[in-house]
Motif scaffolding. Sequence first.
Motif, PDB file in Angstrom:
ATOM      1  N   ARG A   1      -3.370 -12.086   0.998  1.00  0.00           N
ATOM      2  CA  ARG A   1      -3.036 -13.458   1.394  1.00  0.00           C
ATOM      3  C   ARG A   1      -1.882 -13.462   2.392  1.00  0.00           C
ATOM      4  O   ARG A   1      -1.049 -12.566   2.395  1.00  0.00           O
TER       5      ARG A   1
ATOM      6  N   GLN B   1       0.846 -16.303   4.693  1.00  0.00           N
ATOM      7  CA  GLN B   1       1.423 -17.632   4.856  1.00  0.00           C
ATOM      8  C   GLN B   1       1.931 -17.740   6.296  1.00  0.00           C
ATOM      9  O   GLN B   1       3.127 -17.846   6.541  1.00  0.00           O
TER      10      GLN B   1
ATOM     11  N   VAL C   1      -0.783 -21.143   2.243  1.00  0.00           N
ATOM     12  CA  VAL C   1      -1.177 -19.767   1.944  1.00  0.00           C
ATOM     13  C   VAL C   1      -2.687 -19.663   2.089  1.00  0.00           C
ATOM     14  O   VAL C   1      -3.428 -20.506   1.591  1.00  0.00           O
ATOM     15  N   TYR C   2      -3.147 -18.610   2.771  1.00  0.00           N
ATOM     16  CA  TYR C   2      -4.570 -18.407   3.021  1.00  0.00           C
ATOM     17  C   TYR C   2      -4.992 -17.006   2.598  1.00  0.00           C
ATOM     18  O   TYR C   2      -4.247 -16.045   2.791  1.00  0.00           O
ATOM     19  N   GLY C   3      -6.203 -16.908   2.092  1.00  0.00           N
ATOM     20  CA  GLY C   3      -6.819 -15.609   1.937  1.00  0.00           C
ATOM     21  C   GLY C   3      -7.329 -15.123   3.280  1.00  0.00           C
ATOM     22  O   GLY C   3      -7.565 -15.911   4.197  1.00  0.00           O
TER      23      GLY C   3
ATOM     24  N   GLY D   1       1.215 -10.567  -4.249  1.00  0.00           N
ATOM     25  CA  GLY D   1       1.799 -11.577  -3.366  1.00  0.00           C
ATOM     26  C   GLY D   1       3.222 -11.274  -2.928  1.00  0.00           C
ATOM     27  O   GLY D   1       3.966 -12.195  -2.569  1.00  0.00           O
TER      28      GLY D   1
END
Length: 269
Positions: free
Chosen positions: A160, A162, A193-195, A229
């Motif tokens: 992930r 950001q 936040v993105y995968g 994360g």
Amino acid sequence: MSAPILVTGGTGTLGSHVVPLLRAAGRDVRVLSRHPRESRNGIEYVAGDLLDGEGIDRAVAGVSTLLHLAGGPKGDDVATRNLVRAAAGAEVRHLVYISVIGADTVPLGYFRAKLGAERAVAGSGLPWTVLRAAQFHDLVLTVAEKMAKLPVVPVPGGLRFQPVDSREVAARLVDLALGRPVGRVADLAGPQVYGMGELVGSYLQARGKRRPMMPVRMPGKAGRAYRAGVNLSLAGADIGSRSWEEFLAERLAPDRQIRPADRLATCDS
């Protein structure tokens, strides 16, 4: 006449935003560049190389504030140690360094070099400020472009980001450089936040392309760190306002706004 502000990496993605902002604030700017350039419009270019030390003493001479933005895939710790030695000899009064979120937690060479650079700044004996930022939208776009060329896009599970807008990072750095040294400041990250699948999927959508995606597992310590994360700054960070979708809409499809609902649909497909 005030002393110039030295910017390393002044011709790069971040520096190309920082230098005009410094000029707009009325400051003379000196840029350390690997290649000779003609000085003009209040911007002086000095040729030098941070890794071999060539030209650094000339670049820091008479400088009051130094913004260290230059960086690469490796060697940032060595380059920064060379720079701070010269800056200490020139009695620079404020050293500002841009680092990356996760410098002390992600077990990869790039992040370890950034941490080494941070330690060189903090141990330089100079007044200093360090800002850690998330990955820039520009970098994520480059990665998405390369991945989208593959017939099947591998999507590392748990990876992930950001991402933050480089112009917002530049504005923050200029504010810090024009102020007093304050040490380590709050991280700066993007608003969402993105995968990895979401980021590449949004890019494909903006390009009007389709590619199958295949989940893959990142092995080893790096994989565990990313799944935990540790490259994110979810609490206590300053948050930028410009999203990945807005960045893409400007860079790739100015007549089309990608909606959050589209982002989620792309991820689920």
